[in-house]
Write a protein that holds these residues in place. Sequence first.
Motif, PDB file in Angstrom:
ATOM      1  N   ALA A 198      -0.217  -8.425  -1.791  1.00  8.35           N
ATOM      2  CA  ALA A 198       0.488  -7.172  -1.474  1.00  8.35           C
ATOM      3  C   ALA A 198       1.984  -7.325  -1.695  1.00  8.35           C
ATOM      4  CB  ALA A 198       0.201  -6.766  -0.031  1.00  8.35           C
ATOM      5  N   SER A 199       2.543  -8.490  -1.327  1.00  5.75           N
ATOM      6  CA  SER A 199       3.978  -8.723  -1.519  1.00  5.75           C
ATOM      7  C   SER A 199       4.326  -8.720  -2.994  1.00  5.75           C
ATOM      8  CB  SER A 199       4.382 -10.063  -0.890  1.00  5.75           C
ATOM      9  OG  SER A 199       4.113 -10.069   0.489  1.00  5.75           O
ATOM     10  N   GLN A 200       3.433  -9.293  -3.830  1.00  2.05           N
ATOM     11  CA  GLN A 200       3.699  -9.322  -5.265  1.00  2.05           C
ATOM     12  C   GLN A 200       3.718  -7.909  -5.844  1.00  2.05           C
ATOM     13  OE1 GLN A 200       4.482 -12.095  -7.103  1.00  2.05           O
ATOM     14  NE2 GLN A 200       5.001 -10.527  -8.610  1.00  2.05           N
ATOM     15  N   ARG A 201       2.772  -7.064  -5.360  1.00  2.00           N
ATOM     16  CA  ARG A 201       2.758  -5.678  -5.852  1.00  2.00           C
ATOM     17  C   ARG A 201       4.015  -4.929  -5.405  1.00  2.00           C
ATOM     18  NH1 ARG A 201      -2.810  -6.246  -4.589  1.00  2.00           N
ATOM     19  NH2 ARG A 201      -2.513  -5.329  -2.527  1.00  2.00           N
ATOM     20  N   ILE A 202       4.484  -5.237  -4.199  1.00  2.16           N
ATOM     21  CA  ILE A 202       5.723  -4.594  -3.726  1.00  2.16           C
ATOM     22  C   ILE A 202       6.902  -5.055  -4.562  1.00  2.16           C
ATOM     23  CG2 ILE A 202       7.318  -4.454  -1.774  1.00  2.16           C
ATOM     24  CD1 ILE A 202       4.846  -4.727   0.058  1.00  2.16           C
ATOM     25  N   MET A 203       6.944  -6.372  -4.860  1.00  2.00           N
ATOM     26  CA  MET A 203       8.050  -6.883  -5.682  1.00  2.00           C
ATOM     27  C   MET A 203       7.998  -6.339  -7.103  1.00  2.00           C
ATOM     28  SD  MET A 203       8.645 -10.817  -4.472  1.00  2.00           S
ATOM     29  CE  MET A 203       6.939 -11.323  -4.671  1.00  2.00           C
TER      30      MET A 203
END
Length: 474
Positions: A198-203
């Motif tokens: 999820a953090s990668q998609r946000i970044m």
Amino acid sequence: MSGLSTLFRTAAVRLSALYILLFAACAAFLVLYVTSMSEGLLEQQTRETVSIEVGEIKQMYAANGMNGLLRTLERRARQPGANLYIIASPTGEILAGNVYSLQPGVLDREGWTQSPFRYQRFEEEGSSERHLARADVFVLDNGLRILVGRDLGEPENFRGLVRQALVVALGIMGIGALAIWFLIGRNALKRMDRMSDASQRIMDGDLTQRLPVGGSGDEFDRLSESLNAMLGRIEKLNEGLRQVSDNIAHDLKTPLTRLRNKAEAALAGKSKTADYRDALSEVIAESDQLIRTFNALLMISRVEAGSAVAEMGPVDLTQIVADCVELYEPAAEEAGLSVTSEIAPGIKVQGNRELIGQALGNLLDNAIKYAEGDGQEAHINVTLVRNGDGAVITVADDGPGIPEEQRGDVLKRFVRLDRSRTKPGTGLGLSLVEAVMEVHHGRLELGATASDGSDNGLTATMRFPLTLAGRGGA
């Protein structure tokens, strides 16, 4: 193999391993301590028993001589669970007793044996089985050596049971540790992987993504909820920034164009001094409107940035509402409106007095501008009441109101309804009120004043959470 290495690098597994190691060390120390104390107690009891018996044998020998000694030892040796009895020559040769053979050197020294020694019973003659015992050796006046001892089988069995219990307990703990490592570590890794995805998609730019919440309420859920709240805040600020940029480009372009046209028109032709003065007055008026717009934008940015939080403290909401009503009442009367108020006494909240006053002033200013009845006397009603654990301020007018489907739009910056564009305003008033309520952990609600299901009239509601002091107030 890499998965196992990753598993051992997780904090949960490391903490589990450390806990188990510490628990195992404490358990081992406790077991060894109890074992040592028990062995010492058993040895002391053995020594005391043998010493008492030695004393009795010596008394028997002194009273009845050698014959009495032999009869006593023979009788005691036949009893079930008898101790060890040996009568040996001065050279250490066994003459009588219930022991077949003895570890060499045991009879050479008088007194309590320093360490356990091995011996063989008569019924075990020819076998290799040996037993351990402790004994007391004393010498008679005729040179004969007497040994009175006790088998150590019972203490040895006890020691063996304790060791066996310790091994079993440590084995169970080891299996439990592996299970904990596997279950907790794998679960933690899966959740961390989902959070990382999820953090990668946000970044990558998708700010609508949120970290997964399992619903168990553990530390991962609390962390995800906090980060999600932060992401929601960031998304809203980014959306606000984008909206402001777009609206500035569209809405401020018009007054700037008017400024330029007015200046150009004043310079064109043969204008008189009065024409220049009129043009400059119009330019000043347009500039003032632009300054008010930018001031409102700066105020909203300041509130949303949280810079006003440090200035918060207990404020008297009752006094703020009363002051605002008193301040805006003349303007309302000048516009042909009547104002009524119902203000509950002694209501306090944790907040910023200036921001709350500014927000309430915006609502009253909007009500005065838009509360125009159809040929009837318009009216504004302001109330402050305590509602459960909160304080509620309402500003209700009987104007045309806002259609339900557009009430969310008017909270956006620079958004103005078509029928309100003929009136002065920046389209930022309700945006500022909403920002003020958010910084006070409250909320702004818009609804119709009419109770017949129509959209007539607008009721703006500011809901504040009460402070502890406020709850305990009047």
